[in-house]
Design a protein around this motif. Structure first.
Motif, PDB file in Angstrom:
ATOM      1  N   VAL A   4     -60.789 -51.964  25.553  1.00  0.00           N
ATOM      2  CA  VAL A   4     -60.127 -51.492  25.981  1.00  0.00           C
ATOM      3  C   VAL A   4     -58.867 -50.534  24.892  1.00  0.00           C
ATOM      4  O   VAL A   4     -57.761 -50.464  25.243  1.00  0.00           O
ATOM      5  CB  VAL A   4     -59.296 -52.886  25.137  1.00  0.00           C
ATOM      6  N   ILE A   5     -59.596 -51.365  23.626  1.00  0.00           N
ATOM      7  CA  ILE A   5     -58.397 -50.403  21.756  1.00  0.00           C
ATOM      8  C   ILE A   5     -58.716 -48.812  22.540  1.00  0.00           C
ATOM      9  O   ILE A   5     -57.887 -47.850  22.426  1.00  0.00           O
ATOM     10  CB  ILE A   5     -59.283 -50.701  21.122  1.00  0.00           C
ATOM     11  N   LEU A   6     -59.886 -48.510  22.611  1.00  0.00           N
ATOM     12  CA  LEU A   6     -60.725 -47.355  23.123  1.00  0.00           C
ATOM     13  C   LEU A   6     -58.990 -46.547  24.355  1.00  0.00           C
ATOM     14  O   LEU A   6     -58.710 -45.158  24.541  1.00  0.00           O
ATOM     15  CB  LEU A   6     -61.521 -46.809  23.099  1.00  0.00           C
ATOM     16  N   SER A   7     -58.963 -47.225  25.125  1.00  0.00           N
ATOM     17  CA  SER A   7     -58.582 -46.339  26.185  1.00  0.00           C
ATOM     18  C   SER A   7     -56.599 -46.104  26.200  1.00  0.00           C
ATOM     19  O   SER A   7     -55.940 -46.116  26.835  1.00  0.00           O
ATOM     20  CB  SER A   7     -58.731 -47.584  27.383  1.00  0.00           C
ATOM     21  N   ASN A   8     -55.838 -47.189  24.863  1.00  0.00           N
ATOM     22  CA  ASN A   8     -54.662 -47.685  25.087  1.00  0.00           C
ATOM     23  C   ASN A   8     -54.566 -47.011  23.524  1.00  0.00           C
ATOM     24  O   ASN A   8     -52.870 -47.052  23.449  1.00  0.00           O
ATOM     25  CB  ASN A   8     -54.508 -49.272  24.377  1.00  0.00           C
ATOM     26  N   LEU A  22     -62.540 -54.265   7.665  1.00  0.00           N
ATOM     27  CA  LEU A  22     -60.843 -54.791   6.970  1.00  0.00           C
ATOM     28  C   LEU A  22     -60.332 -55.629   7.628  1.00  0.00           C
ATOM     29  O   LEU A  22     -59.565 -56.179   6.314  1.00  0.00           O
ATOM     30  CB  LEU A  22     -59.641 -53.789   7.057  1.00  0.00           C
ATOM     31  N   GLY A  23     -60.645 -56.927   8.864  1.00  0.00           N
ATOM     32  CA  GLY A  23     -60.025 -57.117   9.419  1.00  0.00           C
ATOM     33  C   GLY A  23     -58.786 -56.815   9.850  1.00  0.00           C
ATOM     34  O   GLY A  23     -57.634 -57.580  10.020  1.00  0.00           O
ATOM     35  N   ALA A  24     -58.295 -55.618  10.175  1.00  0.00           N
ATOM     36  CA  ALA A  24     -56.284 -55.297  10.962  1.00  0.00           C
ATOM     37  C   ALA A  24     -56.983 -55.494  12.489  1.00  0.00           C
ATOM     38  O   ALA A  24     -55.542 -55.027  13.048  1.00  0.00           O
ATOM     39  CB  ALA A  24     -56.715 -54.521  10.122  1.00  0.00           C
ATOM     40  N   ILE A  25     -57.976 -56.228  12.707  1.00  0.00           N
ATOM     41  CA  ILE A  25     -58.034 -56.344  14.457  1.00  0.00           C
ATOM     42  C   ILE A  25     -57.179 -58.181  14.667  1.00  0.00           C
ATOM     43  O   ILE A  25     -58.680 -58.556  13.948  1.00  0.00           O
ATOM     44  CB  ILE A  25     -58.963 -56.028  15.178  1.00  0.00           C
ATOM     45  N   TYR A  26     -56.571 -58.543  15.824  1.00  0.00           N
ATOM     46  CA  TYR A  26     -56.603 -59.996  15.636  1.00  0.00           C
ATOM     47  C   TYR A  26     -56.754 -59.861  17.719  1.00  0.00           C
ATOM     48  O   TYR A  26     -56.006 -59.540  18.012  1.00  0.00           O
ATOM     49  CB  TYR A  26     -55.430 -60.264  15.607  1.00  0.00           C
ATOM     50  N   LEU A  27     -57.420 -61.250  18.313  1.00  0.00           N
ATOM     51  CA  LEU A  27     -57.742 -61.766  19.171  1.00  0.00           C
ATOM     52  C   LEU A  27     -56.543 -62.955  19.441  1.00  0.00           C
ATOM     53  O   LEU A  27     -57.425 -63.593  18.818  1.00  0.00           O
ATOM     54  CB  LEU A  27     -58.752 -61.379  20.024  1.00  0.00           C
ATOM     55  N   VAL A  38     -62.725 -58.883  25.651  1.00  0.00           N
ATOM     56  CA  VAL A  38     -61.642 -59.450  25.981  1.00  0.00           C
ATOM     57  C   VAL A  38     -60.991 -59.416  27.578  1.00  0.00           C
ATOM     58  O   VAL A  38     -61.101 -58.994  28.604  1.00  0.00           O
ATOM     59  CB  VAL A  38     -60.262 -58.347  25.401  1.00  0.00           C
ATOM     60  N   SER A  39     -60.477 -60.808  27.558  1.00  0.00           N
ATOM     61  CA  SER A  39     -59.806 -61.626  29.007  1.00  0.00           C
ATOM     62  C   SER A  39     -59.153 -60.928  29.239  1.00  0.00           C
ATOM     63  O   SER A  39     -58.119 -60.447  28.085  1.00  0.00           O
ATOM     64  CB  SER A  39     -60.805 -63.210  28.770  1.00  0.00           C
ATOM     65  N   GLU A  40     -58.977 -60.975  30.603  1.00  0.00           N
ATOM     66  CA  GLU A  40     -57.803 -60.458  31.436  1.00  0.00           C
ATOM     67  C   GLU A  40     -56.025 -61.476  30.835  1.00  0.00           C
ATOM     68  O   GLU A  40     -56.219 -62.884  30.841  1.00  0.00           O
ATOM     69  CB  GLU A  40     -57.295 -60.419  32.952  1.00  0.00           C
ATOM     70  N   LEU A  44     -54.224 -58.914  22.235  1.00  0.00           N
ATOM     71  CA  LEU A  44     -54.312 -57.965  20.972  1.00  0.00           C
ATOM     72  C   LEU A  44     -53.869 -57.325  20.383  1.00  0.00           C
ATOM     73  O   LEU A  44     -53.198 -56.195  20.801  1.00  0.00           O
ATOM     74  CB  LEU A  44     -55.791 -56.653  21.459  1.00  0.00           C
ATOM     75  N   ARG A  45     -53.571 -57.525  18.983  1.00  0.00           N
ATOM     76  CA  ARG A  45     -52.995 -57.152  17.967  1.00  0.00           C
ATOM     77  C   ARG A  45     -54.017 -55.709  17.002  1.00  0.00           C
ATOM     78  O   ARG A  45     -54.903 -56.762  16.728  1.00  0.00           O
ATOM     79  CB  ARG A  45     -52.514 -57.692  17.503  1.00  0.00           C
ATOM     80  N   VAL A  46     -53.677 -54.446  17.146  1.00  0.00           N
ATOM     81  CA  VAL A  46     -53.715 -53.703  16.151  1.00  0.00           C
ATOM     82  C   VAL A  46     -53.143 -53.679  15.354  1.00  0.00           C
ATOM     83  O   VAL A  46     -52.272 -52.046  15.698  1.00  0.00           O
ATOM     84  CB  VAL A  46     -54.989 -52.823  17.225  1.00  0.00           C
ATOM     85  N   HIS A  47     -53.867 -53.205  14.310  1.00  0.00           N
ATOM     86  CA  HIS A  47     -53.355 -52.801  13.105  1.00  0.00           C
ATOM     87  C   HIS A  47     -53.557 -51.517  12.511  1.00  0.00           C
ATOM     88  O   HIS A  47     -54.705 -51.227  12.014  1.00  0.00           O
ATOM     89  CB  HIS A  47     -52.924 -53.293  11.390  1.00  0.00           C
ATOM     90  N   THR A  48     -53.453 -50.386  12.837  1.00  0.00           N
ATOM     91  CA  THR A  48     -53.869 -49.170  12.955  1.00  0.00           C
ATOM     92  C   THR A  48     -54.072 -48.226  11.816  1.00  0.00           C
ATOM     93  O   THR A  48     -55.175 -47.459  11.621  1.00  0.00           O
ATOM     94  CB  THR A  48     -53.130 -48.279  14.200  1.00  0.00           C
TER      95      THR A  48
END
Length: 261
Positions: A4-8, A22-27, A38-40, A44-48
């Motif tokens: 999901v992250i790769l495609s977005n 690092l703990g920078a991704i939240y579901l 990841v279900s529909e 998903l929150r990503v601190h890039t």
């Protein structure tokens, strides 16, 4: 989750794995430590671009000033947070201590990232709870050493701080509804050869950025503290503020302790 992250995003797989570490991704509001499906409809929150700090230099055993069965006193270095941040759980004093000691330690109070000096970590949750109650009752004596651009007024300084999560913090001499009182005491002020002043401060209340904000308001900012009016000197997060003395009574044993650097 990775697909999901790769495609977005423009992130590649190694970068995603590093963010997980690092703990920078939240579901759904929960921090992830490993890849999950990841279900529909999931959030998903990503601190890039997580905030980074100095890596573990392996010298934390040397920085432990005192240790017993209840707590540890550590001489914190500038540039590191005392605990995990929202996008980085690895690069902080607490994590490095736990790695060094191979056991959990418990946060009791805080120092700003650019501030150095003495800080207490509990070795048990019981001590942490009891120590925090002591802090609320203001039964911990904290002395700081700062190098400032101009000499501050001697004696007690009282200001009031706006209750905002943003920094830099705003203070004023005039009390306003909801603003928190900030009290410190300037114990001494010594003119140095370079024209700056070394001051010793007894902190009576423990607001976020309190010493920095109060001294900045009085037009005597701490050397290197560009957020509060001083010139930026160093690339690393560093200011000339040190927690140099702690005095308290162990709330579990009644034993008195006094630490000084």
């Amino acid at each position: 989750m990775s697909d999901v992250i790769l495609s977005n995003t423009d992130l590649d797989l190694p970068q995603i794995h590093n963010l997980l570490n690092l703990g920078a991704i939240y579901l759904n509001g929960q921090r992830l430590q490993e890849d999950f499906s990841v279900s529909e409809g999931a959030y998903l929150r990503v601190h890039t671009k997580p905030r980074r700090f100095p890596k573990n230099d392996g010298k934390w055993s040397e920085r432990i000033i005192f240790e017993n069965q209840y707590f540890i006193i550590v001489n914190k270095i500038s540039g590191l947070p005392v605990h995990a941040s929202v996008d980085n759980i690895r690069e902080n004093v607490q994590a490095y201590l736990e790695e060094t000691l191979n056991q959990p330690v418990f946060l009791t109070h805080r120092l700003d990232v650019p501030t150095r000096g003495l800080i207490v970590y509990g070795k048990t949750a019981e001590f942490q709870t009891a120590f925090n109650k002591m802090l609320i009752a203001r039964e911990l004596k904290k002395i700081y050493r700062a190098r400032v651009t101009n000499a501050p007024p001697m004696g007690f300084l009282t200001h009031f701080m706006e209750p905002s999560p943003r920094a830099p913090k705003k203070v004023d001499r005039v009390e306003q509804p909801g603003w928190q009182n900030c009290v410190l005491e300037v114990l001494s002020s010594t003119l140095l050869d370079d024209g700056s002043y070394e001051v010793k401060i007894h902190l009576h209340t423990g607001r976020t950025h309190q010493i920095r904000a109060q001294l900045g308001f009085e037009n005597c900012p701490i050397i290197g503290d560009h957020a509060y009016g001083a010139e930026k000197i160093w690339e690393e997060e560093r200011i000339e503020l040190e927690a140099c003395e702690l005095e308290f009574t162990n709330p579990l044993t009644g034993e008195s302790h006094h630490f000084k650097i």
